[in-house]
Design an enzyme around this catalytic site. Structure first.
Site, PDB file in Angstrom:
ATOM      1  N   TYR A 111     -21.913 120.331  -9.828  1.00 12.23           N
ATOM      2  CA  TYR A 111     -21.162 119.077  -9.695  1.00 12.23           C
ATOM      3  C   TYR A 111     -19.757 119.396  -9.190  1.00 12.23           C
ATOM      4  O   TYR A 111     -19.577 120.276  -8.379  1.00 12.23           O
ATOM      5  CB  TYR A 111     -21.181 118.293 -11.017  1.00 12.23           C
ATOM      6  CG  TYR A 111     -20.900 116.833 -10.767  1.00 12.23           C
ATOM      7  CD1 TYR A 111     -21.731 116.103  -9.913  1.00 12.23           C
ATOM      8  CD2 TYR A 111     -19.800 116.190 -11.320  1.00 12.23           C
ATOM      9  CE1 TYR A 111     -21.471 114.773  -9.631  1.00 12.23           C
ATOM     10  CE2 TYR A 111     -19.543 114.858 -11.043  1.00 12.23           C
ATOM     11  CZ  TYR A 111     -20.376 114.154 -10.198  1.00 12.23           C
ATOM     12  OH  TYR A 111     -20.114 112.848  -9.907  1.00 12.23           O
TER      13      TYR A 111
ATOM     14  N   ARG B 178     -17.174 106.135  -1.034  1.00 10.13           N
ATOM     15  CA  ARG B 178     -15.966 106.732  -1.627  1.00 10.13           C
ATOM     16  C   ARG B 178     -16.395 107.927  -2.470  1.00 10.13           C
ATOM     17  O   ARG B 178     -16.401 107.869  -3.694  1.00 10.13           O
ATOM     18  CB  ARG B 178     -15.222 105.699  -2.483  1.00 10.13           C
ATOM     19  CG  ARG B 178     -13.814 106.157  -2.872  1.00 10.13           C
ATOM     20  CD  ARG B 178     -13.334 105.479  -4.136  1.00 10.13           C
ATOM     21  NE  ARG B 178     -14.141 105.823  -5.298  1.00 10.13           N
ATOM     22  CZ  ARG B 178     -14.015 106.944  -6.004  1.00 10.13           C
ATOM     23  NH1 ARG B 178     -13.139 107.848  -5.658  1.00 10.13           N
ATOM     24  NH2 ARG B 178     -14.793 107.164  -7.063  1.00 10.13           N
TER      25      ARG B 178
ATOM     26  N   LYS C 224     -25.110 114.167 -10.675  1.00  5.80           N
ATOM     27  CA  LYS C 224     -24.856 113.403 -11.894  1.00  5.80           C
ATOM     28  C   LYS C 224     -26.090 113.414 -12.798  1.00  5.80           C
ATOM     29  O   LYS C 224     -25.995 113.609 -14.018  1.00  5.80           O
ATOM     30  CB  LYS C 224     -24.500 111.966 -11.504  1.00  5.80           C
ATOM     31  CG  LYS C 224     -23.508 111.246 -12.357  1.00  5.80           C
ATOM     32  CD  LYS C 224     -22.111 111.791 -12.198  1.00  5.80           C
ATOM     33  CE  LYS C 224     -21.088 111.044 -12.955  1.00  5.80           C
ATOM     34  NZ  LYS C 224     -19.798 110.935 -12.278  1.00  5.80           N
TER      35      LYS C 224
ATOM     36  N   GLU D 238     -22.190 104.523  -8.707  1.00  4.83           N
ATOM     37  CA  GLU D 238     -21.416 105.752  -8.528  1.00  4.83           C
ATOM     38  C   GLU D 238     -20.755 105.797  -7.154  1.00  4.83           C
ATOM     39  O   GLU D 238     -21.417 105.635  -6.127  1.00  4.83           O
ATOM     40  CB  GLU D 238     -22.342 106.968  -8.685  1.00  4.83           C
ATOM     41  CG  GLU D 238     -21.646 108.290  -8.645  1.00  4.83           C
ATOM     42  CD  GLU D 238     -20.752 108.529  -9.860  1.00  4.83           C
ATOM     43  OE1 GLU D 238     -19.760 109.250  -9.716  1.00  4.83           O
ATOM     44  OE2 GLU D 238     -21.067 108.003 -10.949  1.00  4.83           O
ATOM     45  N   ASP D 239     -19.450 106.005  -7.141  1.00  6.46           N
ATOM     46  CA  ASP D 239     -18.674 106.256  -5.918  1.00  6.46           C
ATOM     47  C   ASP D 239     -18.816 105.150  -4.880  1.00  6.46           C
ATOM     48  O   ASP D 239     -18.964 105.415  -3.678  1.00  6.46           O
ATOM     49  CB  ASP D 239     -19.045 107.620  -5.322  1.00  6.46           C
ATOM     50  CG  ASP D 239     -18.369 108.756  -6.085  1.00  6.46           C
ATOM     51  OD1 ASP D 239     -17.579 108.462  -6.999  1.00  6.46           O
ATOM     52  OD2 ASP D 239     -18.626 109.929  -5.772  1.00  6.46           O
TER      53      ASP D 239
ATOM     54  N   ASP E 142     -17.269 105.611 -12.428  1.00  8.41           N
ATOM     55  CA  ASP E 142     -15.914 105.825 -11.921  1.00  8.41           C
ATOM     56  C   ASP E 142     -14.911 104.955 -12.660  1.00  8.41           C
ATOM     57  O   ASP E 142     -13.763 105.356 -12.862  1.00  8.41           O
ATOM     58  CB  ASP E 142     -15.848 105.515 -10.422  1.00  8.41           C
ATOM     59  CG  ASP E 142     -16.890 106.290  -9.639  1.00  8.41           C
ATOM     60  OD1 ASP E 142     -16.831 107.528  -9.666  1.00  8.41           O
ATOM     61  OD2 ASP E 142     -17.772 105.663  -9.035  1.00  8.41           O
TER      62      ASP E 142
ATOM     63  N   ASN F 128      -9.968 114.081  -8.106  1.00  7.21           N
ATOM     64  CA  ASN F 128     -10.966 115.049  -7.655  1.00  7.21           C
ATOM     65  C   ASN F 128     -11.067 115.009  -6.137  1.00  7.21           C
ATOM     66  O   ASN F 128     -10.801 113.978  -5.530  1.00  7.21           O
ATOM     67  CB  ASN F 128     -12.344 114.704  -8.252  1.00  7.21           C
ATOM     68  CG  ASN F 128     -12.481 115.156  -9.686  1.00  7.21           C
ATOM     69  OD1 ASN F 128     -12.116 116.256 -10.032  1.00  7.21           O
ATOM     70  ND2 ASN F 128     -13.012 114.292 -10.532  1.00  7.21           N
TER      71      ASN F 128
END
Length: 565
Positions: A104, A157, A175, A246-247, A270, A418
């Protein structure tokens, strides 16, 4: 509570020969017994010696150490995952400290950027806009019928790297690997999904190797209708699934969460996962520094969906410590690229409007500028806590950190962006600028800091301390929704496992070697709160714990028996 050792029942399977060896969930490789080799037509297809899983893991570890770059290690581990999942998880759990940053963050960022280049074998589901009318058929093609956790992204993103198109698939894969490695959720129950709605990354569109839909991203009604078709298809196929967003880009993340969180059991890691682990860290750090979180003044750099999500969860937590919501909001200051969010600032996003400060209350501030910079805010607020979620490197300057420390003897500084290349300040600098007095937690992993011959361990404020336990708790309790109270119970449980709070020294967050124990404790707290909130059937504490034990998968080979198709 540690999982009880339980005798694994035999597994009856219809596959045999090379097909069985190509099935990652069932393949044992050289660990197939002689009886199994005879029964499943494997004689002569494997070397003579029957190995244990530990012997296989030792060989894999030796091979792993032969790779010199992190991306090559990532590719190697993904290859094992795609050939023998049980061995993959045994290896990862044997070396979690070493391998979590490889499977990850931060290495997964590079894997996403190079997804089409390093692609070996398909994993998960790719749903392109071109296939939007085949959504039900696509999900029917998934061979695992009992999917319990889906992680979905649209790749817009990815970490701090922006639009990676279908390369974003690396995030759901990584994940879900942590759901299993840290939370004990069987890999057979997990499904990574990427919604391929195009990409605005011109480099990808020009790349002859890019494997996604070569088209600019769809937007507005087309986009939301496509996502809705996906949600409805998921509900039809797996009505009780836990869906993790996610993202997704800031403009879509909060609207999608708000639209679907009461329609399907879902959450956005997030926003909510980051908030939960950050609040858990802050509760522990506040206790270690002396006092409660509700007493602290907090400044955020970054007022996007993640930063505002953390701020709102902090505010929701403080009434548990006796502070009103109104008073809590006066202690939280949000700074973005345009300066401090105030009620006089135009073009605020809907989720930002409740987090503004009244400009009239700032008239006595020591500043000559109409735009209130981070330094202005730190100088005038004199915060106890500074949190970075800006995605921009170097914004926590020496002047800002020293100004904070001037008024706060034990500052809590959390550069959470990150990957590592985007961090607001390095732990080494923060420790030096505060004369070794700062409590530091980061979003990406960092080595311990040595300053003036003293070692300072750096906690990684890693969502992996939260979301695997939430997933296990949802599955074990049968929760139909994830409420804010369930997330807060996860934060409080995480804080209770802080070595710094328990022992007065060490990390502010637990060590990775304890992550399964922490995940199980969070699962119990989340499941119990789900029952109290009425989103899960009430049972005894013993029954809930038994359900957690029963659902906690461990990387052990089972005995196979042959059955007909």
């Amino acid at each position: 509570m540690e999982p009880k050792t339980k005798k694994q029942r035999s597994l009856y399977i219809p596959y045999a020969g090379p097909v069985l060896l190509e099935f990652p969930l069932l393949n044992k490789g050289s660990a197939f017994s002689m009886e199994e080799r005879r029964n499943f037509n494997l004689l002569g297809l494997l070397p003579e010696v029957v190995e244990t899983i530990e012997e296989q893991a030792e060989r894999a570890w030796i091979q792993y150490q032969g790779f010199k770059t992190e991306i090559d290690k990532h590719i190697y581990l993904r290859n094992i995952q795609d050939t023998n999942e049980t061995l993959f998880y045994r290896l990862v759990n044997n070396h979690l400290d070493e391998m979590m940053p490889v499977i990850y963050t931060p290495t997964v960022g590079a894997a996403c950027e190079r997804f089409s280049e390093i692609y070996r074998r398909s994993r998960g589901v790719f749903i392109s806009y071109q296939n939007r009318h085949n959504m039900d058929d696509i999900l029917q093609n998934v061979p695992n019928h009992n999917i319990k956790v889906i992680v979905v992204t649209d790749g817009e993103r990815i970490l701090g790297l922006g639009d990676q198109g279908i390369g974003g698939m690396g995030i759901p894969i990584g994940k879900l690997s942590l759901y299993t490695a840290c939370g004990g959720i069987s890999p057979a129950y997990t499904l990574p999904v990427v919604l391929d709605v195009g990409t605005n990354n011109q480099q990808l569109l020009n790349d002859p190797l890019y494997m996604g839909w070569r088209n600019p991203r769809i937007t507005d009604d087309e986009y939301y209708e496509f996502v809705d078709e996906f949600i409805q298809a998921v509900k039809q196929r797996w009505p009780d699934v836990l869906l993790q967003f996610e993202d997704f880009a800031q403009k879509n993340a909060m609207p999608l969460l708000n639209r679907y969180r009461n329609e399907i059991c879902s959450f956005n890691d997030d926003i909510q996962g980051t908030a939960a682990v950050t609040v858990g860290t802050l509760i522990a750090a506040s206790r270690a520094a002396g006092g409660q979180l509700s007493e602290k003044k907090i400044v955020f750099l970054g007022a996007g969906s993640a930063g505002c999500g953390i701020a709102e969860m902090i505010i929701a937590q403080t009434p548990r410590e006796g502070l009103s919501e109104e008073a809590a909001r006066q202690k939280v200051f949000m700074v973005d690229r345009f300066g401090l969010l105030t009620d006089k600032m135009p073009n605020l996003l809907p989720f930002q409007t409740k987090l503004v400060q009244k400009r009239e209350n700032l008239s006595d501030w020591d500043t000559d500028s109409d735009v209130l910079s981070l330094l202005d805010v730190v100088r005038n607020v004199k915060p106890d806590i500074l949190i970075g979620v800006s995605g921009q490197t170097g914004l926590f300057t020496e002047e800002i950190i020293r100004e904070m420390h001037k008024h706060c003897p034990r500052p809590i500084v959390m550069p959470l962006s990150n990957p590592t290349s985007r961090v607001e300040a390095t732990p080494q600098d923060i420790i030096a600028w505060t004369e070794g007095n700062a409590l530091v937690a980061t979003g990406s992993p960092f080595n311990p800091v040595v300053w003036k011959d003293k070692i300072y361990p750096i906690a990684q404020c890693n969502n992996a301390f939260i979301f695997p336990g939430i997933g296990l708790g949802v599955i074990a309790s049968g929760a139909s929704r994830i409420t804010d109270e369930m997330l807060m119970s996860a934060s409080e449980t995480l804080a209770q496992y802080s070595p710094l709070v328990l022992n007065g020294e060490g990390l502010v967050l637990p060590e990775l070697k304890d992550i399964q124990k922490v995940s199980r404790a969070i699962a119990f707290a989340v499941g119990k709160m789900a029952q109290q909130q009425g989103v899960a059937v009430k049972t005894s504490a013993e029954a809930l714990q038994q359900a957690i034990d029963d659902n906690f998968w461990q990387a052990e080979y089972r005995d196979y028996r042959r059955t007909s198709i």
